[in-house]
Design a protein around this motif. Structure first.
Motif, PDB file in Angstrom:
ATOM      1  N   SER A   1       0.815  -1.231   0.000  1.00 64.10           N
ATOM      2  CA  SER A   1       0.000   0.000   0.000  1.00 64.10           C
ATOM      3  C   SER A   1       0.844   1.275   0.000  1.00 64.10           C
ATOM      4  CB  SER A   1      -0.954   0.013   1.197  1.00 64.10           C
ATOM      5  OG  SER A   1      -1.825  -1.093   1.152  1.00 64.10           O
ATOM      6  N   SER A   2       2.098   1.164  -0.387  1.00 65.42           N
ATOM      7  CA  SER A   2       2.969   2.348  -0.426  1.00 65.42           C
ATOM      8  C   SER A   2       2.741   3.145  -1.705  1.00 65.42           C
ATOM      9  CB  SER A   2       4.436   1.915  -0.345  1.00 65.42           C
ATOM     10  OG  SER A   2       4.760   1.060  -1.429  1.00 65.42           O
ATOM     11  N   ASN A   3       3.316   4.347  -1.746  1.00 66.40           N
ATOM     12  CA  ASN A   3       3.226   5.209  -2.925  1.00 66.40           C
ATOM     13  C   ASN A   3       4.625   5.528  -3.434  1.00 66.40           C
ATOM     14  OD1 ASN A   3       2.638   7.045  -4.918  1.00 66.40           O
ATOM     15  ND2 ASN A   3       1.755   8.588  -3.566  1.00 66.40           N
ATOM     16  N   PHE A   4       4.998   4.886  -4.546  1.00 66.58           N
ATOM     17  CA  PHE A   4       6.265   5.169  -5.219  1.00 66.58           C
ATOM     18  C   PHE A   4       6.001   5.686  -6.639  1.00 66.58           C
ATOM     19  CE2 PHE A   4       7.803   2.680  -1.732  1.00 66.58           C
ATOM     20  CZ  PHE A   4       9.132   3.019  -1.558  1.00 66.58           C
ATOM     21  N   SER A   5       4.838   6.275  -6.856  1.00 65.39           N
ATOM     22  CA  SER A   5       4.498   6.762  -8.189  1.00 65.39           C
ATOM     23  C   SER A   5       5.502   7.805  -8.661  1.00 65.39           C
ATOM     24  CB  SER A   5       3.089   7.362  -8.184  1.00 65.39           C
ATOM     25  OG  SER A   5       2.989   8.442  -7.270  1.00 65.39           O
ATOM     26  N   TYR A   6       5.761   7.784  -9.958  1.00 67.15           N
ATOM     27  CA  TYR A   6       6.678   8.726 -10.613  1.00 67.15           C
ATOM     28  C   TYR A   6       8.119   8.627 -10.096  1.00 67.15           C
ATOM     29  CZ  TYR A   6       2.526  10.951 -12.578  1.00 67.15           C
ATOM     30  OH  TYR A   6       1.356  11.185 -13.254  1.00 67.15           O
ATOM     31  N   SER A   7       8.430   7.604  -9.340  1.00 66.57           N
ATOM     32  CA  SER A   7       9.793   7.473  -8.828  1.00 66.57           C
ATOM     33  C   SER A   7      10.682   6.760  -9.856  1.00 66.57           C
ATOM     34  CB  SER A   7       9.801   6.707  -7.506  1.00 66.57           C
ATOM     35  OG  SER A   7       9.358   5.379  -7.700  1.00 66.57           O
ATOM     36  N   ASN A   8      11.980   6.849  -9.640  1.00 59.41           N
ATOM     37  CA  ASN A   8      12.950   6.197 -10.509  1.00 59.41           C
ATOM     38  C   ASN A   8      13.588   5.041  -9.739  1.00 59.41           C
ATOM     39  OD1 ASN A   8      14.969   5.403 -12.231  1.00 59.41           O
ATOM     40  ND2 ASN A   8      15.898   7.423 -12.462  1.00 59.41           N
ATOM     41  N   LEU A   9      13.169   3.826 -10.056  1.00 61.38           N
ATOM     42  CA  LEU A   9      13.689   2.625  -9.412  1.00 61.38           C
ATOM     43  C   LEU A   9      14.506   1.803 -10.410  1.00 61.38           C
ATOM     44  CD1 LEU A   9      10.529   1.785  -7.326  1.00 61.38           C
ATOM     45  CD2 LEU A   9      12.813   1.862  -6.345  1.00 61.38           C
ATOM     46  N   ARG A  10      15.093   2.477 -11.358  1.00 62.59           N
ATOM     47  CA  ARG A  10      15.878   1.796 -12.388  1.00 62.59           C
ATOM     48  C   ARG A  10      17.026   1.005 -11.749  1.00 62.59           C
ATOM     49  NH1 ARG A  10      20.258   3.717 -14.990  1.00 62.59           N
ATOM     50  NH2 ARG A  10      19.874   5.799 -14.124  1.00 62.59           N
ATOM     51  N   GLY A  11      17.131  -0.273 -12.126  1.00 59.53           N
ATOM     52  CA  GLY A  11      18.215  -1.112 -11.632  1.00 59.53           C
ATOM     53  C   GLY A  11      18.131  -1.479 -10.166  1.00 59.53           C
ATOM     54  N   ALA A  12      16.976  -1.272  -9.545  1.00 60.34           N
ATOM     55  CA  ALA A  12      16.838  -1.546  -8.108  1.00 60.34           C
ATOM     56  C   ALA A  12      16.712  -3.051  -7.835  1.00 60.34           C
ATOM     57  CB  ALA A  12      15.625  -0.818  -7.551  1.00 60.34           C
ATOM     58  N   ASP A  13      17.145  -3.455  -6.636  1.00 59.97           N
ATOM     59  CA  ASP A  13      16.965  -4.830  -6.170  1.00 59.97           C
ATOM     60  C   ASP A  13      15.653  -4.880  -5.393  1.00 59.97           C
ATOM     61  OD1 ASP A  13      16.977  -7.345  -5.084  1.00 59.97           O
ATOM     62  OD2 ASP A  13      18.980  -7.212  -4.200  1.00 59.97           O
TER      63      ASP A  13
END
Length: 362
Positions: free
Chosen positions: A252-264
C-alpha cells in the motif's frame, strides 16, 4: 477588478501572470486568463547547487464574494480541470513534465473561467501550490560525495526535496490577488522574511547529510527512520536508482513517478502499492508480491518479474519489452495497451490470451 499583488517565489521554475478582463456587454462579469512560463530553477543550497522543476502543481482560486459562472473548456495537455468532491475551491492541475522531460511549451492567455462580482468587497486570490512528490531534482552538485550508496542517495534526495518544499514552495509558489476597485487595501499584504528560518533549516539539512553519509548503516528502512521519512509515503517522485529494497514490506505504499531503475526488489511486497509512471527498467522484481499493484504507464523494460505475483495488477500502458516473465502469475491483470516484446516465459497460448485482453506485442 484591480491587481493588488503578483508574487512568484521561484520565477524560473514557475512564473504566473493572471489577468481578469471584463466580459463584453456586462458590468460585473469577468474572464480569468492565465499566462504561465515553466523552466528549471537553480538555487545555491549549502556549498552546492541544485536544479529543480515541477512535474505537476495545482492552481487554486479563492473566491470571496465572487460567483463562479463557468469553468472554460481547455485544449492543452498542460492544464486540466480538477473535478473532485474534496476540492471546495475551483482547481486546475498543471503538468509541465512528461516522461521526465520539461515541456518547452508555455501558456499564453488561457481562459480558465468566468466569474461574477457580487459586491464591492469582492476579492480573488490565485495560488499555485505543489508538494514534495512533484519536485523533480534534475541536478545536484556539491552536497555530498559521489561514492555515496544508492540507499543513502535516495534518502538524501528526498530530504533535499523536502527542504525545497518547505523553504521555497510554502505557503505557495506563485500568488496573484485581485480586489474590487473600491476595496483595494495594500496594507493587507505582508511577506515573511525567511532568511533566518532558511539559515536554521540549512544547518539542519547539513547535519542530516553529514550524519547519513557517515552512518555505518545502509538498510533502507533504518536510514528512512533516521531521516524522519515514511517509506510508505515519502518516496513518490524520488530518485531511487539502484536501491536495495529486497524483502521489504511496502504494501500500500506510494512510489508513483519514482525512478527505481536497476533496483533490487526481489521478494519485495508491493501489494496494492501505487507504482504508476514508475521507472523500473532493469530492476529485479523476481519473487516480488505485486497483487493489486498499480503499474499503469510503468517502464519495466529489461526488468525481471520471474516468479512474481502480479495477479490483479494494473499494467495498462506499461512497457514490458524484454521483461523476464518466467513463472510470473498474471491472472486477472489489466494489460490494456501494455507493450510486450521478447519476453522469456511467455508461451503462445498465454500470448494470445494477453492479446485478447488488449496487450500489444511488437
Amino acid at each position: 477588478m484591480q491587481l493588488l499583488e503578483s508574487h512568484n517565489q521561484c520565477p524560473d521554475c514557475v512564473l504566473m501572470e493572471l489577468n481578469v478582463i471584463p466580459e463584453e456587454n456586462t458590468n460585473n462579469k469577468f474572464g480569468v486568463y492565465l499566462n504561465l512560463k515553466f523552466g528549471q530553477q537553480q538555487e545555491k543550497i549549502l556549498e552546492g547547487k541544485v536544479n529543480f522543476s515541477l512535474r505537476s502543481s495545482q492552481l487554486i482560486l479563492g473566491l470571496n464574494n465572487i460567483k463562479l459562472v463557468e469553468k472554460c473548456q481547455i485544449n492543452t495537455d498542460l492544464v486540466s480541470i480538477v473535478d473532485s468532491v474534496f476540492s471546495a475551491q475551483p482547481t486546475w492541475k498543471i503538468n509541465p513534465i512528461k516522461e521526465q522531460k520539461l515541456l518547452q511549451e508555455n501558456l499564453s492567455n488561457l481562459k480558465l473561467a468566468v466569474i461574477e462580482i457580487e459586491d464591492s468587497s469582492s476579492e480573488l486570490t490565485a495560488q499555485i501550490v505543489a508538494k514534495k512528490a512533484s519536485i523533480f531534482l534534475s541536478d545536484i552538485e556539491g552536497l555530498w560525495l559521489h561514492d555515496i550508496t544508492p540507499n543513502k542517495h535516495a534518502i538524501l534526495e528526498r530530504k533535499l526535496a523536502e527542504f525545497i518544499e518547505n523553504n521555497y514552495f510554502k505557503p505557495y509558489i506563485s500568488q496573484a490577488i485581485f480586489q474590487s476597485q473600491d476595496n483595494v487595501n495594500p496594507s493587507n499584504l505582508s511577506h515573511e522574511n525567511k532568511d533566518e528560518v532558511l539559515t536554521i533549516e540549512s544547518n539542519i539539512l547539513k547535519k542530516m547529510i553529514q550524519f547519513i553519509y557517515r552512518s555505518q548503516k545502509d538498510n533502507f528502512m533504518e536510514l528512512a527512520e533516521i531521516a524522519g521519512l515514511n517509506p510508505l509515503t515519502d518516496f513518490a517522485g524520488g530518485d531511487l536508482t539502484g536501491v536495495n529494497l529486497s524483502g521489504l514490506n511496502l504494501s500500500s505504499s506510494n512510489f508513483s513517478y519514482s525512478n527505481l531503475r536497476g533496483a533490487d526488489l526481489t521478494d519485495t511486497d508491493f501489494s496494492e502499492a501505487n507504482l504508476k509512471y514508475t521507472k523500473l527498467s532493469g530492476a529485479d522484481l523476481s519473487g516480488a508480491y505485486l497483487e493489486g499493484t498499480n503499474l499503469e504507464n510503468a517502464n519495466l523494460q529489461s526488468a525481471s518479474l520471474a516468479l512474481a505475483n502480479v495477479i490483479g495488477a494494473n499494467l495498462s500502458y506499461a512497457n514490458l519489452t524484454n521483461t523476464n516473465l518466467q513463472n510470473t502469475s498474471l491472472g486477472k491483470t489489466n494489460v490494456k495497451e501494455a507493450i510486450f516484446a521478447s519476453n522469456l516465459g511467455l508461451d503462445d497460448e498465454k500470448k494470445q490470451e494477453l492479446i485478447k485482453e488488449g496487450a500489444i506485442f511488437n
